[in-house]
Motif scaffolding. Structure first.
Motif, PDB file in Angstrom:
ATOM      1  N   LEU A   1      25.422   9.843 -27.700  1.00 51.29           N
ATOM      2  CA  LEU A   1      26.141  10.573 -26.665  1.00 51.29           C
ATOM      3  C   LEU A   1      25.540  11.968 -26.458  1.00 51.29           C
ATOM      4  O   LEU A   1      25.370  12.434 -25.330  1.00 51.29           O
ATOM      5  CB  LEU A   1      27.619  10.691 -27.064  1.00 51.29           C
ATOM      6  CG  LEU A   1      28.544  11.374 -26.039  1.00 51.29           C
ATOM      7  CD1 LEU A   1      28.518  10.602 -24.713  1.00 51.29           C
ATOM      8  CD2 LEU A   1      29.971  11.484 -26.585  1.00 51.29           C
ATOM      9  N   GLY A   2      25.172  12.621 -27.579  1.00 51.36           N
ATOM     10  CA  GLY A   2      24.536  13.950 -27.448  1.00 51.36           C
ATOM     11  C   GLY A   2      23.181  13.873 -26.754  1.00 51.36           C
ATOM     12  O   GLY A   2      22.841  14.711 -25.901  1.00 51.36           O
ATOM     13  N   ALA A   3      22.424  12.820 -27.120  1.00 55.64           N
ATOM     14  CA  ALA A   3      21.100  12.675 -26.481  1.00 55.64           C
ATOM     15  C   ALA A   3      21.238  12.422 -24.979  1.00 55.64           C
ATOM     16  O   ALA A   3      20.465  12.934 -24.160  1.00 55.64           O
ATOM     17  CB  ALA A   3      20.332  11.534 -27.153  1.00 55.64           C
ATOM     18  N   LEU A   4      22.280  11.598 -24.656  1.00 55.44           N
ATOM     19  CA  LEU A   4      22.490  11.314 -23.236  1.00 55.44           C
ATOM     20  C   LEU A   4      22.851  12.581 -22.478  1.00 55.44           C
ATOM     21  O   LEU A   4      22.341  12.845 -21.370  1.00 55.44           O
ATOM     22  CB  LEU A   4      23.588  10.263 -23.099  1.00 55.44           C
ATOM     23  CG  LEU A   4      23.956   9.861 -21.665  1.00 55.44           C
ATOM     24  CD1 LEU A   4      22.733   9.269 -20.947  1.00 55.44           C
ATOM     25  CD2 LEU A   4      25.109   8.853 -21.670  1.00 55.44           C
ATOM     26  N   LEU A   5      23.704  13.407 -23.084  1.00 57.42           N
ATOM     27  CA  LEU A   5      24.093  14.648 -22.424  1.00 57.42           C
ATOM     28  C   LEU A   5      22.899  15.601 -22.270  1.00 57.42           C
ATOM     29  O   LEU A   5      22.721  16.256 -21.232  1.00 57.42           O
ATOM     30  CB  LEU A   5      25.219  15.332 -23.234  1.00 57.42           C
ATOM     31  CG  LEU A   5      26.577  14.611 -23.235  1.00 57.42           C
ATOM     32  CD1 LEU A   5      27.548  15.322 -24.182  1.00 57.42           C
ATOM     33  CD2 LEU A   5      27.143  14.568 -21.832  1.00 57.42           C
ATOM     34  N   ILE A   6      22.105  15.637 -23.336  1.00 55.60           N
ATOM     35  CA  ILE A   6      20.911  16.495 -23.262  1.00 55.60           C
ATOM     36  C   ILE A   6      19.977  16.054 -22.127  1.00 55.60           C
ATOM     37  O   ILE A   6      19.465  16.862 -21.354  1.00 55.60           O
ATOM     38  CB  ILE A   6      20.188  16.505 -24.608  1.00 55.60           C
ATOM     39  CG1 ILE A   6      21.056  17.228 -25.656  1.00 55.60           C
ATOM     40  CG2 ILE A   6      18.831  17.186 -24.489  1.00 55.60           C
ATOM     41  CD1 ILE A   6      20.502  17.146 -27.061  1.00 55.60           C
TER      42      ILE A   6
ATOM     43  N   ILE B   1      25.843   7.520 -35.246  1.00 52.15           N
ATOM     44  CA  ILE B   1      24.905   6.999 -34.225  1.00 52.15           C
ATOM     45  C   ILE B   1      25.502   7.145 -32.835  1.00 52.15           C
ATOM     46  O   ILE B   1      24.823   7.519 -31.865  1.00 52.15           O
ATOM     47  CB  ILE B   1      24.576   5.527 -34.530  1.00 52.15           C
ATOM     48  CG1 ILE B   1      23.758   5.441 -35.831  1.00 52.15           C
ATOM     49  CG2 ILE B   1      23.789   4.904 -33.373  1.00 52.15           C
ATOM     50  CD1 ILE B   1      23.537   4.016 -36.325  1.00 52.15           C
ATOM     51  N   PHE B   2      26.812   6.879 -32.712  1.00 48.70           N
ATOM     52  CA  PHE B   2      27.456   6.977 -31.406  1.00 48.70           C
ATOM     53  C   PHE B   2      27.395   8.408 -30.884  1.00 48.70           C
ATOM     54  O   PHE B   2      27.046   8.653 -29.745  1.00 48.70           O
ATOM     55  CB  PHE B   2      28.913   6.500 -31.529  1.00 48.70           C
ATOM     56  CG  PHE B   2      29.718   6.734 -30.298  1.00 48.70           C
ATOM     57  CD1 PHE B   2      29.576   5.899 -29.184  1.00 48.70           C
ATOM     58  CD2 PHE B   2      30.647   7.795 -30.243  1.00 48.70           C
ATOM     59  CE1 PHE B   2      30.330   6.138 -28.050  1.00 48.70           C
ATOM     60  CE2 PHE B   2      31.381   8.012 -29.097  1.00 48.70           C
ATOM     61  CZ  PHE B   2      31.244   7.196 -27.998  1.00 48.70           C
TER      62      PHE B   2
END
Length: 327
Positions: A30-35, A25-26
């Motif tokens: 983090l990936g979604a935030l970067l995207i 989940i973390f």
């Protein structure tokens, strides 16, 4: 023991799985935030190019002015110049400098009184009339004049028998000119009988009151240019007017005071077409006289140089007036 151990073993495995899920989940967050950050940066950077219409930029050119030498038009009367009849006594050999009116002959403007207004007309006293008349005279119809009578035959010698003398029979058109008189047997030579002079048609004119701007002193006249169209209009007005005055003399008691206005065309052959009454404040008898005068007028064909400048309908006559004034 078995159940308890089983229970304890399941709890340890769950803890490990939970840690793995937390890590997943973390990293997912983090990936979604970067995207999202990458997408926001792209949108902010390329927004104008992606969402605005691309209009090709034209290169600005300096304003250019071009001066063209136009040919000087030949002096001519304006197309809608008002017709003003010119009397023979006021004709001028040279055309006027200012061609204000169109006419049957050239005339140069003059005025008997000082200028008192702005109109391109002479100042003068007179009656208040809708027409513009520069002089006063009664109307006259065309009169061919009396034909000359045959001269008296010389007295024959008595030796000649009376029966040998030829007998002259008066022509039919001469009978109206014979008058009963007491003639002696031998008539001495006498002066010839006065004959009625030949006369031409001219309309009734009454000098009208005008406040004009002409300052040149002389007999009242205007700046008018004689043109082929003006000469044809003079023929037209004379042909209609001479018949109108003749019919009015015979039927004046049947008419009433008033004004009649007509509109019609003259084709190339001189025929009247599309004759219409646009206004009539008199009676029907007066209207019949006016229409008969127009329809019976003997008009020549329009000259070729004039006809070529006219529309296909021919020469338009708009607003010809016939007026009976009160005494």
């Amino acid at each position: 023991m078995t159940t308890a151990e089983f229970m304890i073993g399941r709890s340890a495995d769950d803890a490990v799985e939970r840690k793995q899920e937390v890590r997943k989940i973390f990293w997912a967050l983090l990936g979604a935030l970067l995207i999202h950050l990458v997408i926001g940066y792209v949108l902010a950077t390329f927004h104008d190019r992606l969402f605005s219409k691309t209009v090709p930029m034209e290169e600005e050119k300096p304003v250019e002015l071009t001066f063209v030498d136009l040919p000087t038009p030949a002096p001519a009367v304006p197309k809608n110049s008002m017709f003003m009849e010119t009397d023979e006594s006021k004709q001028s050999a040279a055309p006027p400098k200012e061609k204000t009116f169109e006419s049957n002959a050239n005339s140069v403007a003059a005025s008997q009184l000082p200028a008192t207004g702005d109109a391109p007309l002479p100042s003068q006293e007179g009656k208040d009339r809708p027409a513009v008349d520069l002089e006063t005279h009664a109307y006259s119809l065309t009169n061919e004049g009396a034909r000359p009578q045959p001269s008296a035959r010389p007295q024959e010698s008595p030796s000649v028998a009376p029966s040998a003398q030829p007998t002259r029979t008066p022509l039919p058109d001469q009978l109206a000119m014979l008058r009963p008189t007491q003639t002696p047997a031998v008539r001495p030579s006498a002066a010839p009988t006065p004959q009625q002079p030949r006369s031409a048609y001219r309309p009734l004119k009454e000098q009208t009151r005008i406040s004009g701007s002409i300052s040149n002193r002389g007999i009242s006249s205007v700046n008018a240019l004689g043109t082929p169209l003006g000469r044809y209009e003079k023929i037209l007005k004379d042909a209609i007017g001479s018949r109108w005055y003749a019919y009015m003399e015979a039927r004046r008691d049947l008419t009433t005071i008033g004004t009649l206005q007509v509109h019609f065309f003259i084709d190339r052959t001189g025929r009247v077409k599309n004759l219409k009454i646009t206004e009539n404040t008199s009676n029907e008898s007066f209207a019949n006289i006016c229409l008969q005068s127009i329809l019976e007028a003997q008009l020549p064909p329009i000259p070729e140089d004039v006809a070529n400048t006219l529309p296909s309908e021919g020469l338009e006559i708009d607003g010809m007036n016939f007026i009976i004034y009160p005494n």
